[in-house]
Scaffold this motif. Structure first.
Motif, PDB file in Angstrom:
ATOM      1  N   VAL A  20     -28.662  14.807 -27.893  1.00 23.35           N
ATOM      2  CA  VAL A  20     -28.340  13.691 -28.781  1.00 23.35           C
ATOM      3  C   VAL A  20     -29.013  13.881 -30.130  1.00 23.35           C
ATOM      4  O   VAL A  20     -30.213  14.147 -30.217  1.00 23.35           O
ATOM      5  N   TYR A  21     -28.243  13.728 -31.213  1.00 23.00           N
ATOM      6  CA  TYR A  21     -28.759  13.853 -32.571  1.00 23.00           C
ATOM      7  C   TYR A  21     -29.619  12.637 -32.894  1.00 23.00           C
ATOM      8  O   TYR A  21     -29.296  11.507 -32.510  1.00 23.00           O
ATOM      9  N   TYR A  22     -30.701  12.852 -33.651  1.00 22.43           N
ATOM     10  CA  TYR A  22     -31.675  11.794 -33.825  1.00 22.43           C
ATOM     11  C   TYR A  22     -31.120  10.561 -34.536  1.00 22.43           C
ATOM     12  O   TYR A  22     -31.494   9.426 -34.223  1.00 22.43           O
ATOM     13  N   ARG A  23     -30.225  10.725 -35.487  1.00 23.60           N
ATOM     14  CA  ARG A  23     -29.680   9.573 -36.203  1.00 23.60           C
ATOM     15  C   ARG A  23     -28.846   8.698 -35.281  1.00 23.60           C
ATOM     16  O   ARG A  23     -28.939   7.461 -35.302  1.00 23.60           O
ATOM     17  N   GLU A  24     -28.006   9.341 -34.492  1.00 24.89           N
ATOM     18  CA  GLU A  24     -27.195   8.606 -33.522  1.00 24.89           C
ATOM     19  C   GLU A  24     -28.093   7.884 -32.523  1.00 24.89           C
ATOM     20  O   GLU A  24     -27.856   6.727 -32.172  1.00 24.89           O
ATOM     21  N   LEU A  25     -29.144   8.575 -32.083  1.00 27.28           N
ATOM     22  CA  LEU A  25     -30.062   7.984 -31.113  1.00 27.28           C
ATOM     23  C   LEU A  25     -30.730   6.732 -31.670  1.00 27.28           C
ATOM     24  O   LEU A  25     -30.742   5.678 -31.027  1.00 27.28           O
ATOM     25  N   ASN A  26     -31.300   6.825 -32.859  1.00 29.91           N
ATOM     26  CA  ASN A  26     -32.053   5.700 -33.398  1.00 29.91           C
ATOM     27  C   ASN A  26     -31.165   4.515 -33.744  1.00 29.91           C
ATOM     28  O   ASN A  26     -31.578   3.359 -33.633  1.00 29.91           O
ATOM     29  N   THR A  27     -29.923   4.791 -34.138  1.00 27.94           N
ATOM     30  CA  THR A  27     -28.959   3.702 -34.337  1.00 27.94           C
ATOM     31  C   THR A  27     -28.687   2.986 -33.025  1.00 27.94           C
ATOM     32  O   THR A  27     -28.659   1.745 -32.970  1.00 27.94           O
ATOM     33  N   ARG A  28     -28.534   3.758 -31.973  1.00 28.57           N
ATOM     34  CA  ARG A  28     -28.258   3.163 -30.644  1.00 28.57           C
ATOM     35  C   ARG A  28     -29.466   2.393 -30.133  1.00 28.57           C
ATOM     36  O   ARG A  28     -29.313   1.302 -29.548  1.00 28.57           O
ATOM     37  N   LEU A  29     -30.664   2.906 -30.342  1.00 30.82           N
ATOM     38  CA  LEU A  29     -31.861   2.197 -29.889  1.00 30.82           C
ATOM     39  C   LEU A  29     -32.004   0.860 -30.607  1.00 30.82           C
ATOM     40  O   LEU A  29     -32.357  -0.155 -29.986  1.00 30.82           O
ATOM     41  N   ALA A  30     -31.730   0.829 -31.900  1.00 32.33           N
ATOM     42  CA  ALA A  30     -31.798  -0.425 -32.645  1.00 32.33           C
ATOM     43  C   ALA A  30     -30.784  -1.425 -32.107  1.00 32.33           C
ATOM     44  O   ALA A  30     -31.071  -2.631 -32.004  1.00 32.33           O
ATOM     45  N   GLU A  31     -29.600  -0.952 -31.749  1.00 31.81           N
ATOM     46  CA  GLU A  31     -28.580  -1.839 -31.178  1.00 31.81           C
ATOM     47  C   GLU A  31     -29.057  -2.435 -29.857  1.00 31.81           C
ATOM     48  O   GLU A  31     -28.881  -3.633 -29.599  1.00 31.81           O
ATOM     49  N   LEU A  32     -29.657  -1.604 -29.020  1.00 33.44           N
ATOM     50  CA  LEU A  32     -30.139  -2.086 -27.723  1.00 33.44           C
ATOM     51  C   LEU A  32     -31.221  -3.142 -27.891  1.00 33.44           C
ATOM     52  O   LEU A  32     -31.238  -4.159 -27.191  1.00 33.44           O
ATOM     53  N   VAL A  33     -32.144  -2.905 -28.823  1.00 34.63           N
ATOM     54  CA  VAL A  33     -33.205  -3.875 -29.075  1.00 34.63           C
ATOM     55  C   VAL A  33     -32.619  -5.187 -29.592  1.00 34.63           C
ATOM     56  O   VAL A  33     -33.022  -6.278 -29.181  1.00 34.63           O
ATOM     57  N   ASN A  34     -31.632  -5.110 -30.463  1.00 37.47           N
ATOM     58  CA  ASN A  34     -30.978  -6.312 -30.989  1.00 37.47           C
ATOM     59  C   ASN A  34     -30.225  -7.077 -29.901  1.00 37.47           C
ATOM     60  O   ASN A  34     -30.021  -8.290 -30.014  1.00 37.47           O
ATOM     61  N   GLN A  35     -29.832  -6.356 -28.853  1.00 36.25           N
ATOM     62  CA  GLN A  35     -29.147  -6.988 -27.724  1.00 36.25           C
ATOM     63  C   GLN A  35     -30.118  -7.631 -26.739  1.00 36.25           C
ATOM     64  O   GLN A  35     -29.694  -8.249 -25.761  1.00 36.25           O
ATOM     65  N   GLY A  36     -31.414  -7.484 -26.982  1.00 38.06           N
ATOM     66  CA  GLY A  36     -32.400  -8.122 -26.125  1.00 38.06           C
ATOM     67  C   GLY A  36     -33.120  -7.211 -25.163  1.00 38.06           C
ATOM     68  O   GLY A  36     -33.934  -7.671 -24.346  1.00 38.06           O
ATOM     69  N   VAL A  37     -32.855  -5.899 -25.229  1.00 36.40           N
ATOM     70  CA  VAL A  37     -33.568  -4.952 -24.367  1.00 36.40           C
ATOM     71  C   VAL A  37     -35.044  -4.926 -24.759  1.00 36.40           C
ATOM     72  O   VAL A  37     -35.387  -4.826 -25.934  1.00 36.40           O
ATOM     73  N   ARG A  38     -35.920  -5.035 -23.763  1.00 34.95           N
ATOM     74  CA  ARG A  38     -37.360  -5.049 -24.027  1.00 34.95           C
ATOM     75  C   ARG A  38     -38.109  -3.931 -23.323  1.00 34.95           C
ATOM     76  O   ARG A  38     -39.321  -3.803 -23.461  1.00 34.95           O
TER      77      ARG A  38
END
Length: 256
Positions: A20-38
């Motif tokens: 996984v490319y780092y930009r794609e990864l960090n975008t996805r991680l931010a989405e997960l956190v915004n969805q309430g993942v803790r």
């Protein structure tokens, strides 16, 4: 674009970082956190940069593998545990939170940290703790289990840097030179032999007093808890402190 494999269950997500490319990864991680993942478990890390950058709040991240540069940069609150080594600039300008590394650290570990805590079980590279600083109630702490390379604590302006020297043999000297070069704030606690010529000219050396131990002992206890060491045995080692002789060592070099 590589598809990211994510297994999500309410406030927990498991992410496979393989390929996984780092930009794609960090975008996805931010989405997960915004969805309430803790709680995030990141597996097969292999050099992806900026993981955890600018993330805030009560978030737990576990990384299995070797993350890339700038892990936890500008982070404000989360905790990161790395089961492996980390590359350069881990904890860059960390504001709050905790990073625990079950392995080695690269160069400029803890660069410009202004809060939070960093623990690395083994050794780190060059310029660890460079320009650490403190402001009001924020005081960063960096604890290194083994030793460090040259320019440890360079331009340090605040905070607490601890080098336990656990990997050194009896009477073995730390390899770092230019320790504390440009240091004008904070304190470095070290165990293990250091010669006077290894220190920056701005640095003085002294024994610990009661106030020092009130600062150092809780960090030893926390280090031991993270990595399974005996805190009493570590605390029984001989320690000394390095501190700046002057608050503004280069003040006379500037024009006003």
């Amino acid at each position: 674009m590589t598809s990211i494999e994510v297994k999500q269950n309410q406030d927990t997500a498991c992410v496979n970082l393989h390929g996984v490319y780092y930009r794609e990864l960090n975008t996805r991680l931010a989405e997960l956190v915004n969805q309430g993942v803790r709680s995030l478990e990141l597996n097969n890390a292999c050099g992806q940069r900026y993981i955890g950058t600018s993330l805030k709040g009560d978030l737990k991240i576990t990384i299995n593998g070797t993350p890339g540069n700038d892990l936890g940069a500008f982070m404000d609150g989360p905790s990161i545990t790395v089961n492996g080594n980390v590359q350069d600039c881990c904890g860059n300008t960390l504001n709050n939170g905790c990073i625990v590394v079950h392995g080695h650290g690269g160069d400029i570990f803890g660069m410009s940290a202004r809060g939070g805590k960093l623990f690395v079980r083994d050794y780190v590279g060059y310029r660890a703790g460079i320009h650490m600083k403190a402001y009001q109630d924020k005081k960063p702490s960096l604890v290194i289990g083994n030793t460090a390379q040259d320019f440890l604590g360079e331009y340090m302006a605040g905070g607490v840097l601890v080098v336990l020297g656990l990997g050194l043999g009896e009477n073995e000297t730390h390899k770092a030179n230019f320790i504390g070069t440009g240091m004008h704030g904070g304190v470095i606690y070290m165990s293990g032999k250091v010669e006077e010529h290894q220190l920056g000219k701005e640095v003085a050396i002294a024994e610990l007093d009661e106030t020092d131990w009130k600062t150092l002992r809780p960090l030893i206890d926390e280090f031991a808890l993270h990595f399974g060491y005996n805190a009493e045995e570590i605390a029984a080692r001989p320690f000394y402190k390095l501190y700046p002789k002057y608050l503004r060592p280069y003040g006379r070099m500037y024009a006003y």
